[in-house]
Design an enzyme around this catalytic site. Structure first.
Site, PDB file in Angstrom:
ATOM      1  N   SER A   8       0.821  -1.208   0.000  1.00  0.00           N
ATOM      2  CA  SER A   8       0.000   0.000   0.000  1.00  0.00           C
ATOM      3  C   SER A   8       0.857   1.261   0.000  1.00  0.00           C
ATOM      4  O   SER A   8       1.952   1.299   0.557  1.00  0.00           O
ATOM      5  CB  SER A   8      -0.909   0.011   1.232  1.00  0.00           C
ATOM      6  OG  SER A   8      -0.138   0.044   2.426  1.00  0.00           O
ATOM      7  N   ASP A  12      -1.416   9.679   5.854  1.00  0.00           N
ATOM      8  CA  ASP A  12      -2.162   9.670   7.107  1.00  0.00           C
ATOM      9  C   ASP A  12      -2.485  11.102   7.505  1.00  0.00           C
ATOM     10  O   ASP A  12      -1.584  11.950   7.587  1.00  0.00           O
ATOM     11  CB  ASP A  12      -1.343   9.012   8.226  1.00  0.00           C
ATOM     12  CG  ASP A  12      -0.987   7.565   7.911  1.00  0.00           C
ATOM     13  OD1 ASP A  12      -1.699   6.943   7.106  1.00  0.00           O
ATOM     14  OD2 ASP A  12       0.006   7.072   8.469  1.00  0.00           O
ATOM     15  N   GLY A  48       1.855   4.148   4.318  1.00  0.00           N
ATOM     16  CA  GLY A  48       1.773   2.995   3.427  1.00  0.00           C
ATOM     17  C   GLY A  48       2.949   2.081   3.695  1.00  0.00           C
ATOM     18  O   GLY A  48       4.100   2.538   3.788  1.00  0.00           O
ATOM     19  N   ASN A  52       7.160   2.920   3.411  1.00  0.00           N
ATOM     20  CA  ASN A  52       7.872   2.884   4.691  1.00  0.00           C
ATOM     21  C   ASN A  52       9.086   1.963   4.612  1.00  0.00           C
ATOM     22  O   ASN A  52      10.181   2.299   5.066  1.00  0.00           O
ATOM     23  CB  ASN A  52       6.956   2.406   5.804  1.00  0.00           C
ATOM     24  CG  ASN A  52       5.886   3.418   6.175  1.00  0.00           C
ATOM     25  OD1 ASN A  52       5.968   4.591   5.811  1.00  0.00           O
ATOM     26  ND2 ASN A  52       4.879   2.970   6.893  1.00  0.00           N
ATOM     27  N   GLN A 172      -1.668  -6.350   7.986  1.00  0.00           N
ATOM     28  CA  GLN A 172      -2.967  -5.735   8.259  1.00  0.00           C
ATOM     29  C   GLN A 172      -4.124  -6.377   7.513  1.00  0.00           C
ATOM     30  O   GLN A 172      -5.280  -6.242   7.923  1.00  0.00           O
ATOM     31  CB  GLN A 172      -2.944  -4.236   7.921  1.00  0.00           C
ATOM     32  CG  GLN A 172      -2.042  -3.403   8.821  1.00  0.00           C
ATOM     33  CD  GLN A 172      -0.723  -3.110   8.163  1.00  0.00           C
ATOM     34  OE1 GLN A 172      -0.154  -3.954   7.478  1.00  0.00           O
ATOM     35  NE2 GLN A 172      -0.208  -1.908   8.369  1.00  0.00           N
ATOM     36  N   THR A 223       8.046 -11.108  14.736  1.00  0.00           N
ATOM     37  CA  THR A 223       8.468 -10.038  15.628  1.00  0.00           C
ATOM     38  C   THR A 223       7.695 -10.139  16.943  1.00  0.00           C
ATOM     39  O   THR A 223       6.508 -10.486  16.957  1.00  0.00           O
ATOM     40  CB  THR A 223       8.258  -8.662  14.986  1.00  0.00           C
ATOM     41  OG1 THR A 223       6.885  -8.530  14.575  1.00  0.00           O
ATOM     42  CG2 THR A 223       9.148  -8.504  13.763  1.00  0.00           C
ATOM     43  N   ASP A 257       7.586  -2.136   9.777  1.00  0.00           N
ATOM     44  CA  ASP A 257       8.096  -1.855   8.435  1.00  0.00           C
ATOM     45  C   ASP A 257       9.592  -1.593   8.468  1.00  0.00           C
ATOM     46  O   ASP A 257      10.342  -2.045   7.590  1.00  0.00           O
ATOM     47  CB  ASP A 257       7.372  -0.650   7.826  1.00  0.00           C
ATOM     48  CG  ASP A 257       5.875  -0.868   7.682  1.00  0.00           C
ATOM     49  OD1 ASP A 257       5.451  -2.034   7.568  1.00  0.00           O
ATOM     50  OD2 ASP A 257       5.134   0.132   7.703  1.00  0.00           O
TER      51      ASP A 257
END
Length: 324
Positions: A8, A12, A48, A52, A172, A223, A257
């Site tokens: 993406s 923001d 996005g 990133n 996501q 992670t 990211d």
């Protein structure tokens, strides 16, 4: 060898309301809701997952290829990424839709009203990878991150068909995807990235056990937040790396990211999984200490020094050979 980052592209729009939403809501009248809030500030942040990661890679001297869809309002964002060493030549620009946008207002109690407009992101399904590869060379990896689900599926299937090594990073989109889609996105990946919660979601939705997932991917990278990262590969010992110490956490958006960017940069340098995770953890530390996903900065000597303080002289020496 090229490195394609598919995912993406978004901006923001973050606003703060000094009061509390609940003081302006009448529970008995929610079916007639019509309210507005006078906000105190507005911050517009580049975002996005794909940009990133590309930004993080470029900070470490790697020039990635950004693959995604944006609107005609992408020009300023493109200029920013171009200046920071990201190849934006293959971003699909929609003729009718704006770049995806996240609009969020947060009140004093941290309650939020938010909306996400996918916009041009839905046209990621129109992007074919083969013409890009013909221009930039065979990919070392194609990372397929959260994006338009049909676009993610198309890119995954094309990678399998053409033999491009790919990295599955659905993140996501997991919450909105059914088991069939997740199985298709994961099966055959060279690497699978997720956080710990997402790893359990993958198991629950696919019906595969942890062992079965590992039989279908080369390496699973999970992670663990402040506890670091766990890496599992078929036929190899588990690798666990602690997070970088001494982090003054401010805001966590974009940390995952950045970790992926550092990890991939280290793989391109020829490092093994432990060293790659260490580089990823240090880059992630810079992001969590900053508001915004692409607002951090450092010199290469500063990065090496932070590797040294976190993981020792040998790690710093090896990283320095690629940065300093």
């Amino acid at each position: 060898m090229s490195l394609l980052i598919c995912g993406s592209i978004a901006t923001d729009h973050l606003m703060s309301f000094g009061g509390r939403f609940r003081d302006s809501l009448v529970v008995e009248q929610l079916d007639k809701l019509a309210v507005s809030f006078l906000v105190d500030d507005l911050e517009i942040r580049r975002g996005g997952v794909a940009p990133n990661m590309c930004f993080g890679l470029s900070r470490l001297g790697v020039r990635p290829v950004l693959v995604g869809a944006a609107g005609e309002d992408f020009n300023d964002y493109r200029s920013w990424l171009d200046r920071h060493g990201v190849d934006c030549s293959f971003v699909h620009v929609s003729e009718t839709r704006h770049t995806a946008r996240f609009v969020c207002t947060t009140d004093s109690s941290m309650a939020q009203f938010a909306s996400f407009y996918p916009g041009a992101m839905s046209e990621a399904r129109l992007i074919e990878l083969a013409p890009i590869v013909a221009r930039v060379g065979d990919p070392e990896f194609v990372l397929i991150a959260a994006d338009d689900p049909e676009g993610m599926l198309r890119h995954t299937r094309e990678c399998r068909q053409r033999g491009y090594p790919f990295i599955a990073d659905p993140s996501q989109q997991l919450a909105f995807s059914d088991g069939e889609l997740i199985r298709d996105l994961v099966d055959g990946a060279a690497y699978l990235f997720s956080n710990e919660y997402e790893s359990h979601m993958i198991e629950a939705k696919t019906g595969w056990s942890a062992d079965e997932i590992l039989q279908r991917v080369g390496t699973q990278v999970t992670t663990l937040g402040a506890d670091g990262v766990r890496i599992m590969s078929r036929g190899a010992d588990v690798v666990e790396v602690k997070a970088a110490p001494g982090v003054a956490a401010v805001e966590p958006t974009g940390v995952g990211d950045a970790f992926r960017a550092g990890f991939l940069a280290a793989l391109q340098w020829g490092f093994g999984h432990e060293r790659a995770a260490q580089v990823g953890c240090v880059l992630a530390a810079y992001v969590v200490e900053t508001v915004g996903t692409q607002e951090y900065s450092f010199s290469h000597p500063q990065f090496v020094e932070r590797v040294h303080s976190a993981y020792g002289e040998q790690a710093a020496s090896e990283v320095a050979s690629h940065l300093v």
